[in-house]
Scaffold this active site. Sequence first.
Site, PDB file in Angstrom:
ATOM      1  N   CYS A 232       9.732  22.463 114.054  1.00 23.28           N
ATOM      2  CA  CYS A 232      10.873  21.173 113.729  1.00 23.28           C
ATOM      3  C   CYS A 232       9.709  19.554 113.143  1.00 23.28           C
ATOM      4  O   CYS A 232       9.695  19.940 112.146  1.00 23.28           O
ATOM      5  CB  CYS A 232      10.989  20.769 114.988  1.00 23.28           C
ATOM      6  SG  CYS A 232      12.809  19.829 115.163  1.00 23.28           S
TER       7      CYS A 232
ATOM      8  N   HIS B 186      13.465  26.124 116.648  1.00 23.95           N
ATOM      9  CA  HIS B 186      12.998  26.418 117.835  1.00 23.95           C
ATOM     10  C   HIS B 186      12.285  27.723 117.885  1.00 23.95           C
ATOM     11  O   HIS B 186      13.253  28.079 119.017  1.00 23.95           O
ATOM     12  CB  HIS B 186      12.895  25.277 118.911  1.00 23.95           C
ATOM     13  CG  HIS B 186      12.490  23.693 119.121  1.00 23.95           C
ATOM     14  ND1 HIS B 186      11.255  23.023 119.045  1.00 23.95           N
ATOM     15  CD2 HIS B 186      13.005  22.869 118.508  1.00 23.95           C
ATOM     16  CE1 HIS B 186      11.718  21.812 118.349  1.00 23.95           C
ATOM     17  NE2 HIS B 186      12.723  21.854 118.187  1.00 23.95           N
TER      18      HIS B 186
ATOM     19  N   GLU C 211      10.461  29.637 119.156  1.00 20.94           N
ATOM     20  CA  GLU C 211       9.716  29.842 120.877  1.00 20.94           C
ATOM     21  C   GLU C 211      11.066  29.850 121.894  1.00 20.94           C
ATOM     22  O   GLU C 211      10.821  30.634 123.005  1.00 20.94           O
ATOM     23  CB  GLU C 211       8.985  28.435 121.406  1.00 20.94           C
ATOM     24  CG  GLU C 211       9.363  26.945 121.681  1.00 20.94           C
ATOM     25  CD  GLU C 211       9.749  25.844 120.509  1.00 20.94           C
ATOM     26  OE1 GLU C 211       9.321  25.348 120.521  1.00 20.94           O
ATOM     27  OE2 GLU C 211       9.135  27.015 119.393  1.00 20.94           O
TER      28      GLU C 211
END
Length: 637
Positions: A428, A590, A592
């Site tokens: 990001c 993102h 994750e």
Amino acid sequence: MPLQPFDPDTKTKYLLSGIGKGVIASSLGVLLKSIGLKVTAIKIDPYMNIDAGLMSPTEYDGSKSEALDACEADTDDRHGECFVLDDGGEVDLDLGNYERYLNITLTRENNITTGKIYQHVINLEREGEYIGSTVQIVPHLTDELQKWIQRVAKVPVDSSRERPDICIIELGGTVGDIESAPFVEALRCLRRRAGQNNFLHCHVSLVPVINGEQKTKPTQAAIKDVRSAGLSPDIIACRCSEPLAKSTTDKLAMFCQVDPEQVVAVHDVPSTYHVPLLLASQGLISLLRDVLRLDGLSIPSSYVSLGAETWNTWKTLITTHDRAYESVKICLVGKYTSLHDSYLSVRKSLEHASMRCARKLEIIWLDSTHLEPEMLSKSPAAFHKAWAHLCDASGILVPGGFGYRGTEGMVVAANWARESRVPYLGICLGMQIAVIEFCRNVCGIKNAQSEEKEEKLPENPVIINMPEVSRKATGAGMRLGLRNTLFQDNSGFSRLRALYESEAPQTDGLPAASDTTTTATADGEPTLKASPSALPVISERHRHRFEVNPKYIATMASHGLDFIGKDESGERMEILELRDHPWFVGVQYHPEYLSRVLRPSMPYLGFVAAAAAYGDQQSDKARKTINGFSHGTVNGV
């Protein structure tokens, strides 16, 4: 609206985990899934916020401008990261634990806050739902809480798209807090209505060790408070720095009026992934079966087999990782490194990838401001220490964040990674930092900057505010949730694309419904599919309000920076990757948020693998140098 009675033929069993601790709640879910059950989860947070979207990772000190830019404050009140779901819900970080451990996909409805439930009740009152009545905490708000839980507990969360068998409810805060009282009362009522063997209460308490002695008084007092509120724990999970002594267990059982088998020790272990193994070793599965009468449920044999297989895979992965000898050193250059939970999902994704690569993970938490030239005069020691850490790392990761503070330190970190050929991953903001660095030092745009810099708009804004997002917007005022990214024609060289392609589409192993129309599996996994334009597509979760300025794309491409992934319009840059670099990747999304314990995120997996290879190369060079000295020769002389 009166509460509807429970359907005796389709009861969902409820498991309540008191006083927070999402890892224990998630670990209980892992055990339940290991015997073939379908599990969902709900987190209750007593704070007044509607959601976690406007909460700073390091909390808010009172400045509105600071709050809107992730509140740069470093106060003692710490909240941790904001986790983002497929539907764009900005929720408590514990929902990330549930998704990672249980391989499920939740919605914003799975996170209840005081603000959210009060707003819901007030809206009902304004709509005339309680016409003629005095609206009160009891019964109106507590009834709505019960209905909310019952409704969400029935929503499918995995690829089977079947109603869950178990709903785990984690109640945040502490029993006795005034803000938790309505939730405790609602759960007391829910337990009564659910009936015997359909509700289990697991209370989490701390057993401190003082001068070598395990103290039980805090837990005894906590259980007394819980019982006075109308709840009676079936399991007492005792957090302690060491294994509980038998005398401690017996003492807790006697004074808390439970059997010794109901006192579970959750002592410190090498990693949180050991907690399910620790609970299972104490016979918790049998206790869950007994209290909830799970043997009376009809569980398909395929689900039982899958649960056993997943459990064996979990145990093998954890025990194998315990024996790993080599390590990988990652330098995380961020703004909120004073609180590691600010980057909880990033840290967990690195752990998942390192376990897959059979490496011990070593994270260097580096405050990006310490890399900036101004720090040399303010604190020379901090400046040189930061640069020593950066130069010693095998991989450099710049995660997401908001606000201008610390970004210049991130830019120099990205410059070091690019020029020194150290593996780099930008998430990001980290991708935007890579763009700024490249424009300044390769394209010759010396004053390239982001519009996020507050003082004045930059002369060359290579990062701009998205047109559809207001700079003044608050409360979900960003591009949020699951979005498609299309790999471009110029992505044939991409290592990241190759990783996505090599990972065969997977589900959680349950029979999937046939109407899958998105580019992600029903449990949220990003998969590679062909779009109508024949370009491969992945779906990942987003949370940003700034993007790469399309006006500068051609200039960057002419100097060698390839944007290999774009959104469906083809105008928003999603992925960048350098061709002649071991691993220099930036992603606007993102990844994750979709990483799982048994299925690492592809950008993180590629990054950790590249960092491990880089570290091995540096170690080989060091060994050759040392051997050269020991034999009286250096560089062949």
